[in-house]
Design an enzyme around this catalytic site. Structure first.
Site, short mmCIF file in Angstrom:
data_model
loop_
_atom_site.label_atom_id
_atom_site.label_comp_id
_atom_site.label_asym_id
_atom_site.label_seq_id
_atom_site.Cartn_x
_atom_site.Cartn_y
_atom_site.Cartn_z
CG ASN A 63 41.52 36.54 99.08
OD1 ASN A 63 42.31 36.59 98.14
ND2 ASN A 63 40.63 37.50 99.32
CE LYS A 65 47.20 25.38 104.65
NZ LYS A 65 48.25 25.39 103.62
CE LYS A 67 44.50 30.18 96.28
NZ LYS A 67 44.28 30.51 97.72
CB THR A 68 48.27 24.17 95.58
OG1 THR A 68 48.53 25.39 94.87
CG2 THR A 68 49.25 23.09 95.11
CB THR A 69 45.75 21.24 99.35
OG1 THR A 69 46.85 21.95 99.93
CG2 THR A 69 45.56 19.91 100.07
NE ARG A 77 39.15 12.43 93.88
CZ ARG A 77 38.25 13.36 94.18
NH1 ARG A 77 37.88 14.23 93.25
NH2 ARG A 77 37.73 13.43 95.38
CD GLU A 156 49.96 29.80 93.98
OE1 GLU A 156 49.28 30.76 93.58
OE2 GLU A 156 49.93 29.40 95.16
#
Length: 225
Positions: A63, A65, A67-69, A77, A156
């Site tokens: 939950n 913040k 995850k995508t970052t 990389r 997502e």
């Protein structure tokens, strides 16, 4: 989510114990130096023992913040090493995020598909959302199966699974088709246990505080998008 079990590897246990001891108060400079010298020896042995190389299935869920970052950090990389990368966004495509503007500078090295139409409460059309997710999955599969792509990010995708726009069996079966050295990253809260079981690396982001909830601060450029 299933919690990781304690490792039985004695070198891993020794490394953890030495690090904990070195963090304790009351050590002299000489004692600390000896602990770190031994810790270095153990770490070198741990690295020497890990000589397997393979493409990973990586999940960023939870939950919190980021995850995508975090996934985009791995994408950068891969791009930095000159590898070809594909990104397929299942939900946030309507946002046209700033990341897309930056990553498109890599040209043909990166394939970026923002195929989602926004959040489910905005689209309000389950059939349309399902069709969009299915189309995105077919696009994702074309990259997962392609050995020319080193890293494939399914952004997502866990949300699409949670809402039933995709089936877990679809994704599990598709991941089994990836070439041996391809990395696939899946993001989104609520990763199903079947995917977690299949994955090599799973990170759960934990929410502690969030400015939107606690302070009523809206999404801001450079942070959320």
């Amino acid at each position: 989510m299933t919690q990781p079990t304690d490792t039985a590897n004695p070198l891993d246990a020794a490394a953890a114990a030495l690090s904990q001891e070195a963090e304790g108060a009351g050590l002299s400079e000489e004692q600390y130096r000896r602990k770190m010298q031994r810790r270095q020896e153990v770490q070198q042995q741990r690295i020497a023992d890990r000589n397997v190389e393979k493409g990973l299935v990586i999940i960023n869920t939870g939950n919190g913040k980021g995850k995508t970052t975090a996934a985009l950090g791995m994408v950068l990389r891969s791009l930095g090493h000159g590898y070809r990368v594909a990104i397929v966004q299942f939900i946030k495509g309507a946002w046209e995020p700033a990341e897309k503007a930056v990553l498109e500078r890599f040209g043909d090295q990166l394939s970026f598909h923002a195929m989602g139409e926004g959040f489910t409460w905005d689209t309000q059309d389950r059939d349309r959302d399902t069709q969009t997710a299915q189309t995105a999955w077919e696009t994702a599969l074309s990259y997962i199966r392609n050995p020319e792509y080193k890293t494939v990010l399914l952004d997502e995708v866990n949300i699409a699974l949670k809402h039933g726009f995709l089936s877990v069996d679809q994704v599990v079966t598709g991941l089994a088709e990836k070439p041996e050295m391809t990395h696939v990253i899946l993001t989104g809260r609520g990763a199903p246990q079947a995917l977690i079981d299949q994955a090599d690396l799973v990170t759960e982001m934990t929410l502690v505080k969030h400015p939107f909830r606690e302070q009523g601060i809206k999404a801001q450029p450079g942070i959320e998008f």
